[in-house]
Write an enzyme that holds these catalytic residues in place. Structure first.
Site, PDB file in Angstrom:
ATOM      1  N   CYS A   1     -60.022  23.246 -42.036  1.00 35.32           N
ATOM      2  CA  CYS A   1     -58.630  23.662 -41.834  1.00 35.32           C
ATOM      3  C   CYS A   1     -58.551  25.172 -41.629  1.00 35.32           C
ATOM      4  CB  CYS A   1     -57.779  23.241 -43.040  1.00 35.32           C
ATOM      5  SG  CYS A   1     -56.091  23.856 -42.993  1.00 35.32           S
TER       6      CYS A   1
ATOM      7  N   CYS B   1     -55.605  26.915 -43.331  1.00 36.97           N
ATOM      8  CA  CYS B   1     -55.765  27.015 -44.786  1.00 36.97           C
ATOM      9  C   CYS B   1     -56.676  28.188 -45.161  1.00 36.97           C
ATOM     10  CB  CYS B   1     -56.362  25.731 -45.352  1.00 36.97           C
ATOM     11  SG  CYS B   1     -55.473  24.225 -44.941  1.00 36.97           S
ATOM     12  N   ASP B   2     -57.782  28.318 -44.435  1.00 33.44           N
ATOM     13  CA  ASP B   2     -58.850  29.219 -44.881  1.00 33.44           C
ATOM     14  C   ASP B   2     -59.135  30.390 -43.954  1.00 33.44           C
ATOM     15  OD1 ASP B   2     -59.244  27.534 -47.080  1.00 33.44           O
ATOM     16  OD2 ASP B   2     -60.601  26.243 -45.953  1.00 33.44           O
TER      17      ASP B   2
END
Length: 313
Positions: A133, A136-137
């Site tokens: 993701c 997300c990261d």
């Protein structure tokens, strides 16, 4: 008599739309989601091809709006994990970690999860440099060199997003051309931060406390090379989350549920929508269409039951 008219399992765009339409039709509707509503859309930085948002909309915002709309029409959303389904009878039983629900109809909307490479180091470094993701990261990799594995829309979208943070993004693809749409390909090829390694696969992810290097093998020459990177983002497709209904609902060889155009499965009163369904295109717009169709089909199914019980059939 079952307490619920419809129980929807999964709170992505397909499930939320099914909840909206079912509740709006006057059906007592319960939606069960084990994590956060919004599904895969919530890990997408920007959705730019969903009608009604000419400037695009962030995945989390779109998911939140869909959730609010379903609730506004009366759908009840509970955050529970489904453990067992008994759905081959007139009354369907849905067992969760918290409770047990009886319903006339079930709409399966569990979605899919990212496929894994299955190479040494992937599992060990998940959360320590291996991610599925980018939204997300990605912010953890400012000024770093990142590898993206894959060549479809998701992989190229991830690569483009990661250029906001990374100093360099290397895309590794097993073929000699991308599968992504032309507009995404054009953006990627024009981005100075993105480079490509063609006809290649990842063999191993290595490092000590975090990722330090990735071993890549060229499929044509068999030659192996070492790429020094700080993170690996894997985007090679999805696996349908259909294990819980395996042996009950008809599926194809890849585990996708087979339905007709009314979203009906082989079991009466059981419908399937979204990414877990066998279909040619998996996008937010097709997911919400599935959800709307399934809810209408569920309503018609329940009406038939009521007519039979009243003796009008």
């Amino acid at each position: 008599m079952p307490e619920w008219s419809v129980v929807i399992i999964g709170g992505g765009p397909a499930g939320l739309t099914a909840g909206l339409y079912s509740a709006r039709a006057g059906l007592k509707t319960l939606l069960l989601e084990k994590m956060a509503a919004g599904g895969q859309a919530t890990i997408t930085s920007e959705v730019e091809n969903y009608p009604g948002f000419p400037e695009g909309v962030s995945g989390p915002e779109l998911g939140q709006l869909m959730e609010e709309q379903a609730k506004n029409f009366g759908a009840e959303i509970r955050y529970e994990s489904v453990e067992k389904l008994i759905i081959n009878g007139d009354t369907k039983i849905v067992k969760t970690t918290e409770s047990e629900y009886e319903t006339y109809t079930v709409i399966l909307a569990m979605g899919a999860e990212p496929k894994k490479l299955g190479v040494p180091g992937e599992k060990e470094f998940t959360g320590l440099g291996v991610s599925y993701c980018a939204t997300c990261d990605g912010p953890f990799y400012k000024g770093k060199h990142i590898m993206v594995v894959g060549g479809g829309d998701t992989a190229i979208e991830e690569a483009l997003f990661l250029t906001r943070f990374a100093s360099k993004v290397t895309v590794v693809h097993r073929r000699d051309e991308l599968r992504a749409t032309q507009i995404l390909q054009k953006r990627a090829f024009e981005n100075e931060k993105i480079e490509f390694i063609w006809d290649s696969v990842v063999e191993e992810i290595k490092g000590k406390n975090t990722i330090e290097e990735v071993i890549v093998r060229n499929k044509k020459t068999k030659e192996k090379s070492k790429v020094l990177v700080n993170g690996v983002f894997i985007a090679i497709g999805q696996k349908p989350l259909t294990d819980i209904v395996k042996g009950q609902v008809e599926m194809d060889e890849n585990g996708y549920i087979i339905t007709n155009e009314r979203m009906e499965t082989n079991l009466p009163g059981v419908f399937a929508v979204g990414d877990l369904r066998q279909k040619p295109l998996r996008q937010v717009v097709t997911a919400v269409a599935d959800g709307a169709i399934a809810s209408v089909s569920a309503y018609n199914y329940i009406e038939q039951i009521r007519e039979k019980k009243s003796g009008r059939a």
